[in-house]
Design an enzyme around this catalytic site. Structure first.
Site, short mmCIF file in Angstrom:
data_model
loop_
_atom_site.label_atom_id
_atom_site.label_comp_id
_atom_site.label_asym_id
_atom_site.label_seq_id
_atom_site.Cartn_x
_atom_site.Cartn_y
_atom_site.Cartn_z
N HIS A 264 -14.20 -26.86 15.13
CA HIS A 264 -15.03 -26.07 16.10
C HIS A 264 -16.09 -25.91 15.22
CE1 HIS A 264 -12.84 -26.48 20.03
NE2 HIS A 264 -11.59 -26.09 19.30
N GLU B 221 -3.14 -16.15 3.88
CA GLU B 221 -2.60 -15.15 2.71
C GLU B 221 -2.86 -15.88 1.27
OE1 GLU B 221 -2.00 -12.37 1.99
OE2 GLU B 221 -0.61 -12.70 0.20
N LYS C 143 -5.42 -14.35 -1.75
CA LYS C 143 -4.25 -14.93 -3.28
C LYS C 143 -6.16 -14.70 -3.94
CE LYS C 143 -2.23 -11.68 -2.37
NZ LYS C 143 -1.27 -11.28 -1.75
N TRP D 18 -10.36 4.96 -9.71
CA TRP D 18 -10.83 4.30 -9.01
C TRP D 18 -11.85 4.25 -8.28
CZ3 TRP D 18 -12.37 2.59 -3.99
CH2 TRP D 18 -12.31 1.40 -3.41
N ASN E 59 -7.41 12.38 -6.94
CA ASN E 59 -7.98 10.99 -5.74
C ASN E 59 -8.31 11.71 -4.22
OD1 ASN E 59 -7.21 8.38 -5.20
ND2 ASN E 59 -4.96 9.06 -4.34
N GLY E 60 -9.30 10.85 -3.37
CA GLY E 60 -9.49 10.77 -2.39
C GLY E 60 -10.77 10.58 -2.33
N ARG F 237 -3.01 1.54 -10.01
CA ARG F 237 -4.08 2.09 -8.83
C ARG F 237 -5.53 2.41 -9.07
NH1 ARG F 237 -0.04 5.43 -6.46
NH2 ARG F 237 -1.82 6.06 -5.02
N GLU G 83 -9.58 -12.83 -4.66
CA GLU G 83 -8.69 -11.44 -5.75
C GLU G 83 -8.22 -11.58 -6.40
OE1 GLU G 83 -5.88 -9.19 -3.74
OE2 GLU G 83 -4.72 -10.18 -3.14
N CYS H 268 -6.97 5.58 -7.89
CA CYS H 268 -6.79 6.69 -8.77
C CYS H 268 -5.30 6.96 -9.44
CB CYS H 268 -7.68 7.47 -8.48
SG CYS H 268 -9.30 7.39 -8.42
N LYS I 57 -4.90 -0.59 -6.51
CA LYS I 57 -3.11 -1.46 -4.89
C LYS I 57 -3.49 -0.43 -4.32
CE LYS I 57 0.35 -3.19 -5.47
NZ LYS I 57 0.39 -4.31 -5.01
C1 F6R Z 1 -4.05 -8.15 -1.43
C2 F6R Z 1 -3.01 -6.49 -0.86
C3 F6R Z 1 -4.08 -5.35 -0.35
C4 F6R Z 1 -2.60 -4.82 0.80
C5 F6R Z 1 -4.17 -4.07 1.64
C6 F6R Z 1 -2.76 -3.00 1.91
O1 F6R Z 1 -3.46 -9.28 -2.35
O2 F6R Z 1 -2.54 -6.79 -1.65
O3 F6R Z 1 -4.68 -6.62 0.69
O4 F6R Z 1 -2.24 -5.34 1.09
O5 F6R Z 1 -4.76 -3.11 0.38
O6 F6R Z 1 -2.14 -2.11 1.13
P1 F6R Z 1 -0.92 -1.97 1.17
O7 F6R Z 1 0.46 -2.51 1.87
O8 F6R Z 1 0.17 -1.27 0.47
O9 F6R Z 1 -0.98 -0.54 3.42
#
Ligand code: F6R
Length: 614
Positions: free
Chosen positions: A507, A484, A488, A75, A101-102, A27, A491, A2, A609
């Site tokens: 395994h 990682e 990527k 969000w 937000n929250g 966000r 998502e 949010c 985000k």
């Molecule tokens: C993946 C991504 C998320 C964040 C996770 C932690 O691309 O962005 O997995 O890494 O939500 O977020 P932060 O680093 O802001 O605590």
């Protein structure tokens, strides 16, 4: 999670709020809404979906001129992402408008109470409860600030609330608990935002608010109190980036721009951290050297990509310091009753500095007397404020929802911290530390070399546009890289992607291999003979079963040629630092594949985000 904007000044609040929402849309993008104070009433518009829907609606039915307003990009937590649940929410009489937000945890109980009093609640949200309670209090006290303090005392959970009163256009009132809120300090105008992007176009002077504080902004004044009405103070700071950093600079996506910014970001992460003779100075570390010498265990916490940075850090920190090091998902950590002592160092990694899971784990750790050191990108955010020490990653604003430069700079900060601990504890000689620092200094150039291969990676992504599944294999520090790369792809491209430690293949996961399945294989540098050769065997095994192998191997490594359907060349770097270079092609691949598939790369579905709710 949010985005929130508030404004009072002499500009048109509509324009300031919509522009702020555009910069905060990363966000959350389930809905967007705005409320303006207009001649004793509130005028509001809110639409499900992206900000563009709200803008279209405002174009069709223009809002009146007003210099006081609030806005929200959502969000969804409570209630579906539709027009009714979109913020702002109004009180029963329409006198106050609130954005939030929250999550308000005692919402069901408060809702029952309001319904018994005859309130008509139209949405499924917890926010509407806050709006109705606030209006009740406002009617009783006649003052929005006092009313906000009273409401906050009754709410449980996490919230940033921002509100306006139809009868008082001179102010906007906000409050925060466990959720972000910053004040933008202007001349004859003031701003509120979930983060500084909301007002960076107008001012770079900001006020960071503490926990459980209420702030009242007017054109010329900013007043901070606690929830009981006692005067309080925020921390003033200057934002070291400007609007250009929050714009796309000619790239199609913020994510792509941020991938290409990585040479600079990696260089900045290193800047000023050593004295040229290899001696490290991490002056944000407010834990004494004696305390660091007493550390007998390290626990690294974080979520998602930050957790993977922690997995890489474990290899480096254990190797350089010989301190046992565990890595744990922040949301699992505090629920398993972990054993922590005053000699445990907890390293909390977070790009946003607002991730609720990580924040709660930090609080838990500090209550157990462990020291917490945050690795964070966002100045003024909650996690560094609540930690004993912080190393900022200096990546600049990361707006694409998928983390890229955030990850690489977290790695750099982790390496620096590992070397610093080795220096303080004397587990590495000064010249050994200097040698690693010299290697780190080469990283910006190495990352640039990876970016120079972008067209080849894009072509590879386009060839795989129809694929429904991709696997990633790595070993040692290459294993988190595989994780990682898979994250990527999941998502952004919404396809099945999994990362495995190559040794684990036999395994179970090898059963997934079928004809033509693309498998990225991160080959360790040849310096690690055993690991390298074992990885080559794994590649042979999957290729024999039909996998289409995309092999990332260092320059000059001819042993892979026979088993690689595609090769991506990595610069020759030490094993522990290889994740910095090996991650880049995986980022480029995911970004391009998602683009080709027609997805919104910066705003992938269902994500936001910064995850400010548990
Ligand atoms: C993946 C991504 C998320 C964040 C996770 C932690 O691309 O962005 O997995 O890494 O939500 O977020 P932060 O680093 O802001 O605590």
């Amino acid at each position: 999670m949010c985005g929130i904007v508030g404004y009072v000044g002499d500009k048109q609040a509509r324009d300031v709020v919509i522009e702020g929402l555009r910069l905060l849309e990363y966000r959350g993008y389930d809905s967007a809404g705005i409320a303006l104070v207009d001649n004793g009433s509130i005028v509001s518009d809110k639409r499900a979906g992206k900000l563009a829907n709200l803008e279209k609606s405002i174009e069709e039915t223009p809002l009146p001129p007003s210099t006081t307003g609030i806005g929200h990009t959502r969000w969804a937590t409570h209630g579906a992402p539709n027009d009714t649940n979109a913020h702002p929410h109004l009180g029963q009489q329409g006198r106050v408008a609130v954005v939030h937000n929250g999550i308000i945890e005692n919402f069901a109980q408060l809702r029952d109470e309001l319904e018994r009093e005859g309130h008509d609640l139209r949405s499924e949200t917890d926010t509407e409860i806050a709006a109705h309670l606030l209006e009740n209090e406002l009617e009783r006290t006649g003052d929005l600030t006092t009313a906000m303090q009273a409401v906050c005392r009754r709410l449980e959970g996490a919230f940033t609330l921002v509100a306006v009163d139809a009868q008082d256009p001179s102010l906007v009132v906000a409050a925060r608990r466990n959720s972000p809120l910053v004040v933008g300090l202007g001349e004859g105008e003031n701003f509120l935002g979930s983060d500084v992007a909301a007002f960076i176009e107008h001012t770079r002077e900001a006020l960071e608010l503490g926990q459980d504080q209420v702030v009242t902004i007017t054109r010329d004044d900013v007043r901070v109190t606690d929830f009981d009405g006692h005067e309080a103070a925020g921390r003033r700071y200057h934002v070291d980036w400007d609007l250009s950093a929050a714009e796309k600079d000619g790239f199609d996506w913020f994510m792509r721009k941020e991938i290409f910014e990585q040479p600079r970001a990696v260089a900045d992460a290193l800047l000023g951290r050593h004295d040229g003779r290899g001696e490290l100075q991490l002056d944000e570390v407010r834990i004494t050297e004696d305390e660091l010498r007493d550390v007998d265990r390290i626990v690294i916490i974080g979520c998602g990509t930050a957790n993977y940075a922690g997995l890489v850090a474990k290899y480096a920190i254990e190797h350089w310091t010989r301190i046992p090091c565990e890595v744990e998902l922040a949301h699992e950590f505090r629920y398993r009753d972990p054993i922590l002592t005053r000699n445990t160092l907890v390293i909390a990694i977070s790009q946003s500095g607002e991730t609720a899971d990580t924040l709660m784990a930090i609080r838990y750790a500090r209550r157990q007397r462990a020291k917490v050191l945050a690795i964070c990108n966002t100045n003024g955010s909650t996690i560094p404020r609540e930690s004993d020490a912080v190393i900022y990653t200096h990546a600049g604003p990361e707006i694409g929802v998928a983390s890229t430069k955030g990850f690489l700079t977290q790695l750099m900060a982790c390496y620096l911290l590992g070397l610093y601990l080795a220096q303080v504890r004397g587990t590495k000689y000064g010249d050994e530390i200097s040698a690693v620092i010299s290697e780190l200094e080469q990283m910006p150039a190495h990352v640039q070399r990876m970016l120079d291969q972008a067209e080849t990676i894009y072509a590879l992504a386009r060839q795989n546009a129809q694929t429904r599944s991709v696997l990633f294999l790595g070993r040692h520090a290459g294993f988190p890289v595989a994780l990682e790369g898979a994250l990527k792809l999941k998502e952004l491209a919404y396809i099945h992607a999994e990362g495995f430690a190559a040794g684990e293949l036999k395994h179970g996961p090898i059963a997934l291999i079928e004809e033509g399945l693309p498998v990225f294989c991160v080959v360790p540098p040849r310096g690690r003979d055993q690991l390298h050769d074992k990885m080559i065997s794994a590649i042979q095994e999957i290729r024999a079963r039909g996998a289409h192998t995309i092999v990332l191997a260092e320059e000059g490594d001819t042993s892979v040629a026979e088993y690689a359907d595609e090769t991506i060349t990595l610069p020759v770097v030490p094993t522990l630092l290889q994740p910095i270079v090996a991650t880049v092609p995986l980022q480029l691949f995911a970004c391009e594949l998602a683009t080709v598939m027609g997805h919104d790369v910066d705003q992938p579905r269902n994500l936001a985000k910064s995850v400010t709710v548990e």
